[in-house]
Write a protein that holds these residues in place. Structure first.
Motif, PDB file in Angstrom:
ATOM      1  N   ASN A 154     -17.325  -8.739  -7.777  1.00 32.74           N
ATOM      2  CA  ASN A 154     -16.463  -9.906  -7.928  1.00 32.74           C
ATOM      3  C   ASN A 154     -17.216 -11.041  -8.609  1.00 32.74           C
ATOM      4  N   GLU A 155     -16.638 -12.247  -8.550  1.00 32.42           N
ATOM      5  CA  GLU A 155     -17.259 -13.388  -9.213  1.00 32.42           C
ATOM      6  C   GLU A 155     -18.623 -13.733  -8.636  1.00 32.42           C
ATOM      7  N   ASP A 156     -18.857 -13.381  -7.365  1.00 31.49           N
ATOM      8  CA  ASP A 156     -20.137 -13.666  -6.721  1.00 31.49           C
ATOM      9  C   ASP A 156     -21.126 -12.516  -6.847  1.00 31.49           C
ATOM     10  N   ASN A 157     -20.797 -11.549  -7.728  1.00 27.25           N
ATOM     11  CA  ASN A 157     -21.653 -10.364  -7.923  1.00 27.25           C
ATOM     12  C   ASN A 157     -21.828  -9.577  -6.631  1.00 27.25           C
ATOM     13  N   ARG A 158     -20.780  -9.553  -5.841  1.00 21.81           N
ATOM     14  CA  ARG A 158     -20.802  -8.799  -4.593  1.00 21.81           C
ATOM     15  C   ARG A 158     -19.672  -7.778  -4.615  1.00 21.81           C
ATOM     16  N   ILE A 159     -19.929  -6.630  -4.022  1.00 20.80           N
ATOM     17  CA  ILE A 159     -18.923  -5.576  -3.958  1.00 20.80           C
ATOM     18  C   ILE A 159     -18.219  -5.687  -2.614  1.00 20.80           C
ATOM     19  N   GLY A 160     -16.927  -5.902  -2.630  1.00 21.03           N
ATOM     20  CA  GLY A 160     -16.163  -6.015  -1.402  1.00 21.03           C
ATOM     21  C   GLY A 160     -14.879  -6.784  -1.626  1.00 21.03           C
ATOM     22  N   LEU A 161     -14.251  -7.112  -0.529  1.00 22.30           N
ATOM     23  CA  LEU A 161     -12.988  -7.836  -0.533  1.00 22.30           C
ATOM     24  C   LEU A 161     -13.224  -9.318  -0.256  1.00 22.30           C
ATOM     25  N   LYS A 162     -12.343 -10.128  -0.828  1.00 18.84           N
ATOM     26  CA  LYS A 162     -12.337 -11.547  -0.517  1.00 18.84           C
ATOM     27  C   LYS A 162     -10.966 -11.904   0.000  1.00 18.84           C
ATOM     28  N   VAL A 163     -10.902 -12.393   1.239  1.00 23.60           N
ATOM     29  CA  VAL A 163      -9.633 -12.733   1.873  1.00 23.60           C
ATOM     30  C   VAL A 163      -9.596 -14.240   2.076  1.00 23.60           C
ATOM     31  N   CYS A 164      -8.533 -14.862   1.577  1.00 20.34           N
ATOM     32  CA  CYS A 164      -8.362 -16.300   1.712  1.00 20.34           C
ATOM     33  C   CYS A 164      -6.986 -16.592   2.301  1.00 20.34           C
ATOM     34  N   LYS A 165      -6.933 -17.656   3.089  1.00 14.33           N
ATOM     35  CA  LYS A 165      -5.645 -18.070   3.652  1.00 14.33           C
ATOM     36  C   LYS A 165      -5.489 -19.574   3.475  1.00 14.33           C
ATOM     37  N   GLN A 166      -4.271 -19.970   3.152  1.00 15.78           N
ATOM     38  CA  GLN A 166      -3.916 -21.378   3.025  1.00 15.78           C
ATOM     39  C   GLN A 166      -2.965 -21.735   4.170  1.00 15.78           C
ATOM     40  N   HIS A 167      -3.219 -22.862   4.816  1.00 14.12           N
ATOM     41  CA  HIS A 167      -2.350 -23.277   5.923  1.00 14.12           C
ATOM     42  C   HIS A 167      -2.421 -24.793   6.050  1.00 14.12           C
ATOM     43  N   TYR A 168      -1.392 -25.342   6.683  1.00 16.50           N
ATOM     44  CA  TYR A 168      -1.409 -26.777   6.968  1.00 16.50           C
ATOM     45  C   TYR A 168      -2.525 -27.097   7.959  1.00 16.50           C
ATOM     46  N   LYS A 169      -3.052 -28.303   7.845  1.00 21.56           N
ATOM     47  CA  LYS A 169      -4.242 -28.661   8.605  1.00 21.56           C
ATOM     48  C   LYS A 169      -4.019 -28.556  10.102  1.00 21.56           C
ATOM     49  N   LYS A 170      -2.944 -29.143  10.593  1.00 22.27           N
ATOM     50  CA  LYS A 170      -2.632 -29.067  12.021  1.00 22.27           C
ATOM     51  C   LYS A 170      -1.167 -29.430  12.202  1.00 22.27           C
ATOM     52  N   GLY A 171      -0.651 -29.075  13.328  1.00 22.72           N
ATOM     53  CA  GLY A 171       0.728 -29.429  13.592  1.00 22.72           C
ATOM     54  C   GLY A 171       1.306 -28.649  14.744  1.00 22.72           C
ATOM     55  N   THR A 172       2.415 -29.112  15.239  1.00 22.09           N
ATOM     56  CA  THR A 172       3.185 -28.456  16.289  1.00 22.09           C
ATOM     57  C   THR A 172       4.645 -28.463  15.884  1.00 22.09           C
ATOM     58  N   MET A 173       5.358 -27.440  16.366  1.00 21.05           N
ATOM     59  CA  MET A 173       6.755 -27.336  15.968  1.00 21.05           C
ATOM     60  C   MET A 173       7.553 -26.740  17.121  1.00 21.05           C
ATOM     61  N   PHE A 174       8.703 -27.372  17.439  1.00 19.10           N
ATOM     62  CA  PHE A 174       9.616 -26.898  18.475  1.00 19.10           C
ATOM     63  C   PHE A 174      11.032 -26.901  17.887  1.00 19.10           C
ATOM     64  N   PRO A 175      11.446 -25.815  17.269  1.00 22.98           N
ATOM     65  CA  PRO A 175      12.761 -25.782  16.615  1.00 22.98           C
ATOM     66  C   PRO A 175      13.910 -26.010  17.590  1.00 22.98           C
ATOM     67  N   SER A 176      13.743 -25.534  18.833  1.00 22.29           N
ATOM     68  CA  SER A 176      14.846 -25.699  19.779  1.00 22.29           C
ATOM     69  C   SER A 176      15.106 -27.159  20.095  1.00 22.29           C
ATOM     70  N   GLU A 178      14.283 -29.480  17.913  1.00 17.47           N
ATOM     71  CA  GLU A 178      14.315 -30.143  16.602  1.00 17.47           C
ATOM     72  C   GLU A 178      13.163 -31.129  16.467  1.00 17.47           C
ATOM     73  N   THR A 179      11.959 -30.642  16.896  1.00 17.99           N
ATOM     74  CA  THR A 179      10.772 -31.486  16.884  1.00 17.99           C
ATOM     75  C   THR A 179       9.734 -30.867  15.960  1.00 17.99           C
ATOM     76  N   LEU A 180       9.178 -31.690  15.075  1.00 18.32           N
ATOM     77  CA  LEU A 180       8.156 -31.236  14.133  1.00 18.32           C
ATOM     78  C   LEU A 180       7.090 -32.302  14.019  1.00 18.32           C
ATOM     79  N   ASN A 181       5.838 -31.887  14.187  1.00 21.84           N
ATOM     80  CA  ASN A 181       4.694 -32.777  14.023  1.00 21.84           C
ATOM     81  C   ASN A 181       3.637 -32.007  13.244  1.00 21.84           C
ATOM     82  N   ILE A 182       3.454 -32.316  11.951  1.00 21.52           N
ATOM     83  CA  ILE A 182       2.595 -31.499  11.099  1.00 21.52           C
ATOM     84  C   ILE A 182       1.887 -32.380  10.085  1.00 21.52           C
ATOM     85  N   ASP A 183       0.670 -32.011   9.783  1.00 20.31           N
ATOM     86  CA  ASP A 183      -0.131 -32.672   8.752  1.00 20.31           C
ATOM     87  C   ASP A 183      -0.022 -31.817   7.490  1.00 20.31           C
TER      88      ASP A 183
END
Length: 566
Positions: A154-176, A178-183
């Motif tokens: 890969n780009e780092d001259n290493r043989i293997g997999l690179k796994v990346c995840k994107q997510h919101y920084k923090k937050g809580t959610m209660f759909p029932s 109708e409450t949402l608190n998210i960064d």
């Protein structure tokens, strides 16, 4: 007394040494030189506007450009066919590997993409299983693949997999509730899984906190890895094989948070020079023959390019002579139409074709030598140049009146057609934007502007009409009624009115050309000048009589370089 006859007074002849005599002689010589100059210019113009066969009969001038064009058509077409077959192998190898990768690394892949994405999952368990399945398949690749594949760095001259995840920084959610608190700040976390990590038993990487996904915050998970492969099918075509690097990316898209995670698979194949090739047989020898053939094509195109450029330069000189003479004799400039007669558009077309063929041939030679890998750019140059070469054949058919109708009709109708298309294009763009904004959420063919434009163009040509009407979703009665009004009005306006007027413009130009061919074309200043003849002979004679006159006439050697060679 006899009547003496009347004697007319004799004209007084100037003495030879007098000034009046010298002035008379000078005027006579100037008038004679002017006539000779005019006749010389007229003959050069007549010779310039002859066909290659007429020029050969007139001065036994071999039509080198005609012979080169015929030879170039054969060689360029042969070169294109050979390159096209090679390019098809390259494209087929890439596509086949992409399909194989989807079956290898996507769990539950059916063989057909669902939409612009490959497949989808709807539960957390399926999402985890799909991610772990791709990682395990990569680890077991050499034991399960049918292709000539291996691990790549890969780009780092290493043989293997690179796994990346994107997510919101923090937050809580209660759909029932109708409450949402998210960064809404997005964080990116990545982990590198080498082959050594994947070989551990039990697999500790599965229990890592990295793979504990909070799906209400998760935006996407991306798995990227590199693979290498060798295309062996080119050996059957007696060509050197290509080495490939596949940059694969599996994307689990959860940005919509709709309960459906779309899985995308993207494979970017790059061709690289093989480091060590030991192939026995006639493959290497065949590659050398191909390089020699491409070099010969370049030489032919260079000769054609030089001859056409020389003809254009000489034609510009001849035009300058005609403009100066016309302004001196008639005290007015030549019209623009006559001036453009000296600019042979076919020569410009041939020059562009030669330049593209030379560039494409050089790229092809570099590809054969494995110094370049850009097949697409080379195919664009060679394909376009071959198109222009075959279009240039129309020039020689244009010397016959029966085959010249197409060229004359296109020239006469082009200005009117362009103005008409500019007006019709405004209406077309209006329908395109309207269809995209209103019908886009309810119809697959109206999802984006490019698709809408293609769909409307198909409707203009009467293609796929019923499917376009039937595929509209009836979730909104108002939108459904609008779609009917939109489609009926567009089809009626463009097919019954605009398209009919478009054809009428071309038909009108065709009828005008046919009348001109029967009754004669309007004469311009240039044509009237060519019809004049100081010996009171008509211009519309049999061609052989005029050509013999040209051959017998003595010319000054200093004027030979001003005659264009066509």
């Amino acid at each position: 007394m006899a009547q003496q006859p009347y004697r007319f007074p004799q004209a007084r002849i100037p003495e030879r040494g007098s000034g009046v005599f010298r002035l008379t002689v000078r005027n006579a010589m100037a008038h004679h030189d002017s006539e000779m100059k005019e006749e010389c210019l007229r003959e050069d113009l007549k010779f310039y506007f002859m066909s290659p066969c007429e020029k050969y009969r007139a001065r036994r001038q071999i039509p080198w450009k005609l012979g080169l064009q015929i030879l170039k058509i054969v060689m360029v077409t042969t070169q294109l066919v050979r390159f096209g077959l090679s390019n098809q192998l390259v494209v087929a190898f890439k596509e086949d590997n992409t399909v194989a990768f989807k079956h290898l690394f996507l769990k539950g892949y059916s063989g057909t993409d669902e939409d612009d994405y490959s497949c989808s999952v709807y539960t957390q368990e399926d999402a985890y299983e799909s991610i772990f399945f791709a990682i395990n398949q990569y680890h077991q690749l050499k034991d399960i693949t049918l292709g000539t594949l291996g691990y790549g760095e890969n780009e780092d001259n290493r043989i293997g997999l690179k796994v990346c995840k994107q997510h919101y920084k923090k937050g809580t959610m209660f759909p029932s509730n109708e409450t949402l608190n998210i960064d809404n700040d997005v964080e990116l976390d990545c982990v590198q899984l080498d082959l050594q990590d994947l070989s551990k038993k039990p697999p500790d990487w599965k229990n890592s906190s990295f793979f504990r996904l909070e799906f209400y915050r998760l935006l996407q998970v991306e798995i990227s890895f590199h693979l290498k492969g060798i295309d062996l099918q080119t050996i059957h075509s007696r060509e050197l094989p290509d080495c490939y690097v596949f940059q694969n990316t599996i994307t689990f898209d959860n940005k919509a948070h709709s309960g459906k995670i779309k899985i995308y698979f993207d494979s970017d194949a790059k061709i690289e020079e093989c480091k060590d090739l030991n192939i026995f047989g006639s493959t290497q020898k065949n590659a050398q023959y191909v390089l020699v053939f491409d070099a010969f094509v370049i030489v032919i195109c260079l000769a054609s390019l030089i001859l056409c450029t020389r003809s254009i330069v000489l034609a510009l000189r001849l035009r300058k002579r005609f403009l100066n003479f016309f302004l001196e004799k008639y005290k007015r400039p030549v019209c623009d139409t006559d001036q453009w007669e000296f600019i042979n558009g076919w020569y410009v077309l041939v020059i562009i074709s030669d330049l593209m063929t030379i560039i494409g041939s050089i790229l092809k030679m570099e590809i054969k030598a494995k110094n370049l890998t850009n097949y697409d750019l080379c195919s664009i140059f060679l394909g376009t140049s071959t198109l222009l070469v075959w279009v240039g054949v129309i020039r020689y058919l244009g010397y016959f009146q029966a085959y010249n109708v197409l060229i004359l009709t296109m020239q006469a109708s082009l200005p009117k057609v362009l103005r008409f298309c500019a007006c019709a294009g405004m209406i077309y763009l209006g329908y395109t934007f309207c269809g995209w904004i209103v019908l886009g959420p309810y119809h697959d063919k109206f999802e984006n502007l490019n698709t809408v434009a293609e769909c409307l163009f198909s409707l203009v040509n009467g293609d796929d009409m019923f499917a376009t009407f039937a595929q509209i979703q009836q979730k909104s009665i108002l939108v459904w009624l609008f779609s009917r009004l939109y489609l009926y009005s567009f089809i009626s306006l463009f097919i019954y009115m605009i398209l009919s007027l478009f054809i009428a413009l071309i038909t009108d130009s065709y009828d005008t050309i046919k009348k001109f061919q029967q009754n004669g074309f309007p004469e311009t200043d240039l044509q009237e000048f060519l019809k004049e003849c100081s010996s009171k002979e008509e211009y519309q004679k049999e061609s052989s009589a005029f050509l013999s006159c040209i051959c017998c006439r003595r010319r000054k050697r200093s004027d030979d370089h001003l005659i264009p060679i066509s």
